[in-house]
Design a protein around this motif. Structure first.
Motif, mmCIF file in Angstrom:
data_model
loop_
_atom_site.group_PDB
_atom_site.id
_atom_site.type_symbol
_atom_site.label_atom_id
_atom_site.label_comp_id
_atom_site.label_asym_id
_atom_site.label_seq_id
_atom_site.Cartn_x
_atom_site.Cartn_y
_atom_site.Cartn_z
ATOM 1 N N SER A 221 48.022 77.788 66.805
ATOM 2 C CA SER A 221 48.403 79.208 66.994
ATOM 3 C C SER A 221 46.937 80.032 67.764
ATOM 4 N N GLN A 222 45.851 79.681 67.699
ATOM 5 C CA GLN A 222 44.492 80.014 68.476
ATOM 6 C C GLN A 222 44.773 79.908 69.590
ATOM 7 N N ALA A 223 45.110 78.711 70.150
ATOM 8 C CA ALA A 223 45.312 78.317 71.532
ATOM 9 C C ALA A 223 46.218 79.380 72.420
ATOM 10 N N GLU A 224 47.212 79.417 71.768
ATOM 11 C CA GLU A 224 48.108 80.623 72.471
ATOM 12 C C GLU A 224 47.579 81.935 72.298
ATOM 13 N N VAL A 225 46.809 82.193 71.334
ATOM 14 C CA VAL A 225 46.161 83.708 71.293
ATOM 15 C C VAL A 225 45.174 83.815 72.455
ATOM 16 N N GLU A 226 44.412 82.668 72.452
ATOM 17 C CA GLU A 226 43.292 82.570 73.559
ATOM 18 C C GLU A 226 44.076 82.776 74.892
ATOM 19 N N PHE A 227 45.170 82.106 75.210
ATOM 20 C CA PHE A 227 45.595 82.121 76.592
ATOM 21 C C PHE A 227 46.293 83.581 76.854
ATOM 22 N N VAL A 228 46.841 84.118 75.819
ATOM 23 C CA VAL A 228 47.174 85.493 76.002
ATOM 24 C C VAL A 228 46.072 86.450 76.277
ATOM 25 N N GLU A 229 44.925 86.316 75.577
ATOM 26 C CA GLU A 229 43.877 87.163 75.714
ATOM 27 C C GLU A 229 43.226 86.798 77.234
ATOM 28 N N PHE A 230 43.220 85.726 77.627
ATOM 29 C CA PHE A 230 42.889 85.341 79.083
ATOM 30 C C PHE A 230 43.590 86.122 80.133
ATOM 31 N N GLN A 231 45.163 85.891 79.867
ATOM 32 C CA GLN A 231 46.152 86.395 80.945
ATOM 33 C C GLN A 231 46.023 87.946 80.873
ATOM 34 N N LEU A 232 45.942 88.492 79.671
ATOM 35 C CA LEU A 232 45.772 90.180 79.602
ATOM 36 C C LEU A 232 44.504 90.403 80.581
ATOM 37 N N HIS A 233 43.351 89.686 79.991
ATOM 38 C CA HIS A 233 41.853 90.018 80.986
ATOM 39 C C HIS A 233 42.216 89.875 82.551
ATOM 40 N N ALA B 157 38.934 86.687 95.176
ATOM 41 C CA ALA B 157 39.967 86.446 96.314
ATOM 42 C C ALA B 157 41.063 85.490 95.704
ATOM 43 N N ALA B 158 40.824 84.678 94.570
ATOM 44 C CA ALA B 158 42.050 83.662 93.992
ATOM 45 C C ALA B 158 42.684 84.554 92.888
ATOM 46 N N LEU B 159 42.286 85.843 92.503
ATOM 47 C CA LEU B 159 42.898 86.484 91.280
ATOM 48 C C LEU B 159 44.460 86.323 91.623
ATOM 49 N N PRO B 160 45.040 86.831 92.684
ATOM 50 C CA PRO B 160 46.483 87.246 92.617
ATOM 51 C C PRO B 160 47.097 85.786 92.595
ATOM 52 N N ASP B 161 46.794 84.668 93.286
ATOM 53 C CA ASP B 161 47.353 83.378 92.853
ATOM 54 C C ASP B 161 47.158 82.898 91.535
ATOM 55 N N MET B 162 46.033 83.158 90.815
ATOM 56 C CA MET B 162 45.600 82.889 89.701
ATOM 57 C C MET B 162 46.741 83.579 88.656
ATOM 58 N N ARG B 163 46.958 85.044 88.883
ATOM 59 C CA ARG B 163 47.742 85.574 87.907
ATOM 60 C C ARG B 163 49.166 85.134 87.958
ATOM 61 N N GLU B 164 49.869 84.616 89.262
ATOM 62 C CA GLU B 164 50.953 84.326 89.393
ATOM 63 C C GLU B 164 51.122 82.885 88.668
ATOM 64 N N ILE C 252 52.862 79.729 83.542
ATOM 65 C CA ILE C 252 52.449 78.648 82.532
ATOM 66 C C ILE C 252 52.451 79.342 80.971
ATOM 67 N N ARG C 253 52.777 80.444 80.824
ATOM 68 C CA ARG C 253 52.963 81.232 79.859
ATOM 69 C C ARG C 253 54.056 80.548 78.847
ATOM 70 N N LYS C 254 55.286 79.930 79.220
ATOM 71 C CA LYS C 254 56.209 79.569 78.416
ATOM 72 C C LYS C 254 55.764 78.139 77.999
ATOM 73 N N SER C 255 55.046 77.492 78.928
ATOM 74 C CA SER C 255 54.442 76.227 78.304
ATOM 75 C C SER C 255 53.663 76.083 77.111
ATOM 76 N N VAL C 256 52.615 77.177 77.281
ATOM 77 C CA VAL C 256 51.767 77.498 76.164
ATOM 78 C C VAL C 256 52.511 77.566 74.920
ATOM 79 N N ARG C 257 53.500 78.644 75.059
ATOM 80 C CA ARG C 257 54.221 78.937 73.954
ATOM 81 C C ARG C 257 54.889 77.838 73.242
#
Length: 841
Positions: free
Chosen positions: A41-53, A124-131, A136-141
């Motif tokens: 569960s913590q793995a998913e939580v930490e991914f969400v925190e990374f995505q929001l940040h 410079a890589a932020l836009p591509d990284m957000r996409e 990958i959000r579904k795979s983490v879930r």
């Protein structure tokens, strides 16, 4: 009942404990499962925190960018834990989890280089990284959900398994308790049996005490410290102590002799310290013990150990063997007396042999001298008969000595290279005259392939065969004696020679067959009157056969003859290279200076006359001391030394002569002895003597030994004469005087037929087999010598020699000349006297 109650309490306690153990295991299992699920569960939580940040990142704020990198590293570490930890090994085998994890790891691998770049590169890589993060959000879930579902199912399975295990444990413990209950019941039964057995042991102990108290052997029980615990009645009687006096006392002071006390105490101490046991459990041993009176006596001791509740004890069984030892001592004394008696008998026989041979030497020597004087034919016959009787007496003495040597174990074999066929032929030739006189044919042959050359004791074999064949000839009249020879060999054993002597004589009863090899056994009185003899011959023959490693048997029927079978092992050898040489008479040295040392006057006269008649200069000494003095000042060519003499015997005189620096220190010394014991004769040679002549002295032997050791300085004045006449008429005269005209004519007729058959056989080309020619020629040479046909004997010897050398041409030449020799010889072979009898000068 108590054991049942205890069992029930035990079962209840175990059930109660099992319930609590199951509950604790469930709680422990839940904590572990929660920790694993929390990580997912913590793995998913930490991914969400990374995505929001990532979505709200202030690109101008370096602190915010640093926080983004931290969130990524935490998520990255969590994913690495899921992909590498052994806790999730089974989870990674699930397809849904593994596929999602693979997608997430791919995202991390694509992003890690951008995260690790500098701030400008990261921005410079932020836009591509957000996409990519959105994708990958579904795979983490999905990864988190599949993991939680898997561990939920696994936790259920584990809990069920633990519950089942605990239930099985509960049932097992219950069964164990039931078994323990049954065991307690069984132990109760055993306890009752032990009580019964204890009473039986007590009774057995009482019986054992009765046995030990009535035993004839002393039984002493002691502890490891050596103090006596038990002392039976026999011990009281043997050692003189009462049980009350012995119990509790130290064993060594009570029964061990003073001289062995120190060794006993050292042994006890060694056994206590090191456990070394030299007597315990080693069976019966003999030693000395001590009585109360202080007397020592022999005992037989056996010691065993046993372990008791009070420690190790030792049980000693002792038997008084004073009577036995005394009996053994008397037996040894009797044996020593017997051995001394045997030695005395041997010494007596040796002494008697010397004492008998000494006067016999004088008798036969004087007969020899007398035979060389002028005598009538009747006187010559009487002297010849006396000489024959003297030699027969000498043969009896030798027979007795041979028996003594065999029975004393001193009969030694002297194997040499020998031709057994030649020996048999010589014996047959020797006995052919006696066989002819009895009207008996005597012949021999090989059954198997001949094995002529062997290594064996020729003298013993000759003695055996002469006795057996001679007996067969003596007891067979107008019949035949057949000798058959064969070899047998079994696998892994030495070849064996078998000689069978069959005759058609008077035979023997079964009782006589059982006794025929006994000493002095000659059959019934009619045998004694007819053929005479001491009855030692077959006894000696049997001893000699046994000495050769073989055996001799006899089979016979009264009136149908006897068959003797002789078997002994042999060592076949290749025939030696024989040098063909003419037979010449032994050269005789003449004009020698000889010192004759002899204390017996008659023997001295006989030897002196023989020597002076041969042209030698003789100096006499009556004892060894005189001989030493004379040999010191005079150089002799030969010294003839008697052995048994007063003042100084021959052995001492020989040693003194050899040790001195006199004129005859290196002169050959020949012993003159009546002692026929081989062991003593060997000592004569070790004293420095060169050779031995056994009394009675024979002129031929005496002159031969002189020629052997003395090199004459003079040429032979009269070279040996050769026979110029075909027949030795003097020998025929002697045969006529001995046998009579009729008996001699019968022998001559048989010899004539034998020669003519042989000449005819030699002339047949189909009979030209060299070995057979050699054997036949050898036999005829012996027959010719017996009849005095010296030229025929020389012819047959030449044929034998050339045939044995495989010289066919030379053999044919001698055979071709044989009829001419026979034509010269045949007219001279007359039984009636044609000339006046010759007298001996």
């Amino acid at each position: 009942m108590l054991s049942v109650l205890l069992g029930a309490i035990g079962i209840v306690s175990i059930i109660f404990l099992a319930i609590h153990v199951a509950r604790d295991l469930r709680l422990l299992n839940s904590a572990s499962s929660d920790n694993v699920q929390w990580t997912l569960s913590q793995a998913e939580v930490e991914f969400v925190e990374f995505q929001l940040h990532l979505a709200t990142l202030d690109a101008a704020d370096p602190a915010d960018i640093k926080m983004l990198r931290r969130d990524f590293d935490i998520f990255y570490s969590r994913i690495r834990t899921l992909s590498q930890s052994s806790l999730y090994a089974d989870l990674r085998k699930q397809f849904e989890f593994f596929d999602s994890l693979t997608n997430v790891e791919r995202f991390l691998d694509q992003t890690v280089d951008e995260i690790d770049a500098d701030d400008a590169g990261l921005v410079a890589a932020l836009p591509d990284m957000r996409e990519r993060a959105d994708d990958i959000r579904k795979s983490v879930r999905r990864m988190s959900n599949s993991g939680l579902n898997f561990f939920a199912r696994d936790s259920d399975l584990r809990r069920n398994s633990v519950a089942v295990t605990l239930m099985q444990m509960a049932f097992g413990v219950t069964a164990l308790l039931v078994a323990l209950l049954l065991l307690s019941l069984y132990l109760g039964v055993l306890n009752r049996q032990n009580i019964r057995r204890r009473s039986e042991v007590i009774e057995a102990s009482k019986r054992m005490k009765v046995v030990t108290s009535t035993a004839l052997d002393a039984v002493i029980v002691a502890n490891a410290e050596g103090y006596i615990l038990d002392f039976n009645t026999a011990a009281e009687q043997i050692f003189g102590y009462t049980a009350q006096e012995a119990l509790g006392k130290e064993l060594g002071t009570m029964i061990v002799p003073d001289q062995y006390r120190e060794a006993h105490e050292a042994g006890m101490q060694r056994m206590r310290d090191q456990g070394e046991r030299r007597v315990v459990g080693k069976g019966r041993i003999k030693l000395e013990a001590k009585r109360k009176s202080g007397d020592s006596f022999p005992v037989e001791l056996a010691v065993q150990s046993a372990t008791t509740s009070e420690g190790e004890i030792y049980i000693a069984f002792l038997r008084d063997i004073s009577t036995q030892v005394e009996a053994e001592r008397e037996l040894v004394m009797a044996r020593d007396r017997a051995m001394a008696g045997e030695k005395a008998k041997t010494d007596f026989l040796a002494t008697m042999s010397h004492e008998i041979r000494t006067p016999l030497n004088g008798l036969l020597g004087n007969l020899t001298l007398l035979s060389e004087t002028k005598l009538s034919a009747k006187q010559s016959r009487y002297i010849k008969n006396m000489d024959t009787s003297g030699k027969l007496l000498m043969s009896h003495i030798s027979d007795v000595l041979d028996i003594t040597k065999y029975d004393a174990g001193k009969l030694r074999l002297r194997p040499i290279e020998m031709d057994i066929s030649l020996l048999l032929q010589d014996i047959v030739d020797n006995q052919s005259g006696a066989a002819s006189a009895n009207g008996t044919t005597l012949e021999w042959s090989w059954i198997t392939a001949p094995v002529n050359w062997i290594r064996a004791d020729r003298d013993r074999i000759q003695h055996i065969l002469m006795n057996v064949i001679g007996n067969a000839v003596k007891f067979t009249h107008d019949g035949q004696v057949v000798i058959q020879v064969e070899t047998n060999q079994q696998a892994g054993q030495a070849p064996e020679l078998q000689i069978t002597i069959s005759d058609s004589g008077i035979g023997m009863t079964e009782e006589l067959q059982k006794q025929i090899f006994d000493d002095f056994m000659t059959g019934d009185s009619s045998y004694d009157r007819e053929v005479g003899g001491t009855g030692l011959g077959l006894g000696i023959a049997q001893r000699f056969v046994k000495a050769l490693g073989g055996r001799i048997d006899v089979a016979s029927n009264v009136g149908q003859g006897s068959t003797f079978s002789i078997r002994f092992p042999i060592e076949p050898i290749d025939a030696p290279d024989l040098k063909i040489a003419q037979r010449k008479p032994v050269a005789q040295a003449s004009g020698c200076a000889i010192l004759l040392v002899e204390d017996n006057e008659i023997n001295r006269v006989v030897a002196r006359e023989m020597l002076t008649a041969a042209g030698h200069l003789v100096t006499e000494a009556h004892n060894g001391s005189e001989a030493v003095e004379i040999a010191q000042d005079i150089r002799f060519d030969l010294i003839l030394m008697d052995i048994s003499m007063p003042i100084l015997d021959g052995r001492g005189a020989t040693r003194a002569i050899r040790a001195g620096q006199g004129m005859s220190a290196n002169t050959p010394i020949v012993a003159l002895t009546a002692n026929a014991m081989a062991e003593e004769q060997e000592t004569f040679l070790s004293d420095g003597m060169n050779d031995i002549l056994t009394k009675p002295l024979v002129r031929k032997d005496l002159l031969t030994v002189i020629a052997k050791y003395v090199q004459s300085n003079e040429a032979q004045a009269n070279p040996p004469e050769t026979a110029s006449a075909p027949v030795a008429t003097r020998y025929l005269d002697e045969l006529r005087d001995t046998l009579g005209v009729d008996q001699l004519q019968s022998l001559l007729d048989r010899y004539t037929q034998e020669v003519e058959r042989t000449i005819s056989a030699f002339s047949d080309p189909a009979q030209r087999n060299l070995p057979e020619i050699a054997a036949l020629a050898h036999r005829l040479a012996g027959s010719s010598a017996s009849m005095g046909a010296m030229e025929m004997r020389a012819g047959f010897l030449a044929i034998e020699t050339s045939a044995k050398a495989d010289d066919q041409v030379r053999t044919d030449e001698w055979i071709a000349g044989l009829p001419a020799i026979w034509a010269r010889t045949r007219p001279l072979l007359q039984a009636e006297r044609r000339t006046a009898p010759r007298t001996r000068q």
